[in-house]
Motif scaffolding. Structure first.
Motif, short mmCIF file in Angstrom:
data_model
loop_
_atom_site.label_atom_id
_atom_site.label_comp_id
_atom_site.label_asym_id
_atom_site.label_seq_id
_atom_site.Cartn_x
_atom_site.Cartn_y
_atom_site.Cartn_z
N ALA A 194 13.15 4.77 7.11
CA ALA A 194 13.21 4.08 5.83
C ALA A 194 12.16 4.67 4.90
O ALA A 194 11.07 5.07 5.34
N SER A 195 12.49 4.72 3.62
CA SER A 195 11.54 5.15 2.59
C SER A 195 11.55 4.11 1.48
O SER A 195 12.63 3.63 1.08
N PRO A 196 10.38 3.74 0.97
CA PRO A 196 10.32 2.71 -0.07
C PRO A 196 11.07 3.13 -1.33
O PRO A 196 10.89 4.26 -1.81
N THR A 197 11.90 2.27 -1.85
CA THR A 197 12.58 2.54 -3.12
C THR A 197 11.69 2.05 -4.27
O THR A 197 10.83 1.19 -4.09
N VAL A 236 0.82 -1.23 0.00
CA VAL A 236 0.00 0.00 0.00
C VAL A 236 0.84 1.27 0.00
O VAL A 236 0.31 2.37 -0.15
N ALA A 237 2.16 1.14 0.16
CA ALA A 237 3.03 2.32 0.24
C ALA A 237 3.21 2.96 -1.14
O ALA A 237 2.98 2.34 -2.19
N THR A 238 3.63 4.21 -1.11
CA THR A 238 3.97 4.96 -2.33
C THR A 238 5.42 5.45 -2.19
O THR A 238 6.01 5.36 -1.10
N PRO A 239 6.00 6.00 -3.25
CA PRO A 239 7.36 6.55 -3.12
C PRO A 239 7.45 7.67 -2.10
O PRO A 239 8.54 7.96 -1.59
N GLU A 240 6.31 8.32 -1.78
CA GLU A 240 6.32 9.42 -0.82
C GLU A 240 6.11 8.96 0.62
O GLU A 240 6.21 9.75 1.56
N THR A 241 5.79 7.69 0.82
CA THR A 241 5.55 7.18 2.18
C THR A 241 6.84 7.22 3.00
O THR A 241 7.88 6.75 2.55
N LYS A 242 6.74 7.78 4.18
CA LYS A 242 7.89 7.85 5.09
C LYS A 242 7.63 6.94 6.28
O LYS A 242 6.57 7.01 6.90
N ILE A 243 8.59 6.08 6.58
CA ILE A 243 8.44 5.11 7.68
C ILE A 243 9.41 5.46 8.78
O ILE A 243 10.61 5.62 8.55
N VAL A 244 8.89 5.61 10.00
CA VAL A 244 9.70 5.88 11.17
C VAL A 244 9.35 4.84 12.23
O VAL A 244 8.19 4.76 12.66
N ALA A 245 10.32 4.04 12.59
CA ALA A 245 10.11 3.00 13.61
C ALA A 245 10.87 3.38 14.87
O ALA A 245 11.87 4.10 14.83
N ALA A 246 10.38 2.88 16.00
CA ALA A 246 11.00 3.21 17.29
C ALA A 246 11.03 1.99 18.18
O ALA A 246 10.13 1.15 18.14
#
Length: 397
Positions: A189-192, A144-154
């Motif tokens: 991480a950002s989807p490539t 469901v992600a796009t190139p603009e999706t930004k992922i921040v995990a903690a």
């Protein structure tokens, strides 16, 4: 007991559900939550905060903090869902729930069994204890992600292992990490494009075979967040060997996992009624699939209930009809070691059992379930033991 979250000139009241069982040394948020909130508030453009997705928020701290943005919120834990609900109410939000008791406003919640919402702008992930669950979530996220999706995990520094970073590398793109603060760290991480266009084959659910003591071979399906995903754990093995049921029994497999104890009851006595109860939606989905695959004719005699211990049964109307309960109590809640789950399981069991009904428990010797059961039931019998585990049985008088 600290239930007041004071942070960035804001105050929230937060509990770990159920509030009456919260240990005085535990609280509903941690430094990873603080680090994640700080980063989002300081480094993310306001317009990108909409269409937010939150994964694995243990007790609803992130859901409450960002509630005004109406985020999507996904958890496999019934206790996490209940925590979010109660914490939203405690902080004066008008809460709407759907028929399955999941919050729909101001936060739109869902379980880990269902697909993720499309095209999230920003995804906040609390690193789960189970690597399989993180792998499953990253696979689903990339659908469901796009190139603009930004992922921040903690997570705590000790939880952000090489294996965790390798999963981000494998499914999303090259991850980077923040400096550690208060023993916590962020992963970015950002989807490539390459990853977004790469077809993904999920290894979940994991399907394998097991031979019961009756001689019957069964197929077991384990979703990503189910304990002991490719074999029967040692505690369950010894319980399987010593289970006894009758055709008239109404049995509860409490903390069912993939449901192997309930499946064994169905194999021993086809006419039995079995209720599978767990706080993990993936566990319940696994148990239901395993009944469907191995004992389809007996599916109408089975129930599958998401609950904190036996709360949902205790709160239901009617006189007790349960004759037997089997369980292998967990002694962790998220990353904390605790005995309150076992206490509640034992106390709830006494309430829902008929007079003369039996609770059978398997556990490590060092957990001293014997004294707990004796205090609650007035007596306890040692059924079997080995060097590591004991099976104890208590009867409601």
């Amino acid at each position: 007991m600290n239930t007041t979250f004071l942070f960035r000139d804001r105050e929230l009241h937060l509990i770990r559900y159920p509030a009456q069982s919260q240990h005085v040394s535990l609280q509903a948020w941690d430094s990873a939550d603080e680090l994640l909130i700080d980063y989002i508030m300081e480094s993310t453009e306001p317009e990108r905060l909409h269409n937010m997705l939150i994964l694995n928020d243990e007790f609803g701290a992130l859901g409450c903090w960002f509630a005004d943005l109406t985020p999507s919120w996904v958890s496999d834990s019934w206790i996490a869902h209940r925590s979010l609900h109660d914490n939203l109410c405690a902080n004066h939000y008008e809460v709407e729930v759907c028929d399955n008791k999941l919050v729909q406003q101001p936060v739109k919640t869902n379980t880990s069994i269902n697909p993720l919402p499309d095209s999230p702008n920003i995804v906040l992930i609390k690193i789960p204890r189970t690597l399989n669950l993180l792998e499953h979530q990253l696979i689903e996220l990339m659908k469901v992600a796009t190139p603009e999706t930004k992922i921040v995990a903690a997570g705590k520094v000790k939880s952000i292992t090489r294996n965790v970073l390798q999963l981000f590398e494998k499914y999303v793109g090259h991850p980077t990490t923040s400096l550690a603060k208060k023993k916590s760290r962020l992963v970015f991480a950002s989807p490539t494009q390459a990853k977004l266009h790469k077809p993904l084959t999920s290894p979940f659910p994991i399907v394998w075979q097991h031979r019961l003591y009756t001689g019957l071979n069964i197929t077991l399906s384990n979703h990503a967040n189910v304990f002991s995903s490719q074999s029967i754990d040692i505690g369950a093995r010894i319980m399987l060997e010593h289970m006894q049921v009758e055709e008239t029994d109404h049995l509860i497999d409490l903390g069912c996992g993939n449901g192997v104890l309930g499946l064994n009851a169905l194999a021993l006595m086809p006419g039995i009624r079995v209720c599978f109860i767990d706080e993990s939606y993936m566990a319940l989905a696994s148990a239901e699939q395993n009944v469907r695959d191995n004992f389809p004719a007996q599916l109408p005699n089975c129930q599958f209930i998401a609950s904190n211990c036996l709360e949902e049964v205790v709160n239901s109307a009617g006189a007790p009809t349960v004759t037997k309960i089997v369980c292998n109590p967990p002694f962790h809640q998220q990353n904390s070691i605790t005995d309150h789950i076992a206490w509640q399981m034992f106390q709830d069991s006494k309430r829902v059992l008929k007079k003369g009904g039996q609770l059978s428990v398997v556990g490590n010797r060092h957990l001293d379930y014997h004294s707990k059961l004796k205090r609650i039931f007035g007596g306890v019998k040692l059924v079997a033991s080995n060097q590591k585990f004991v099976i104890l049985r208590a009867v409601k008088r």
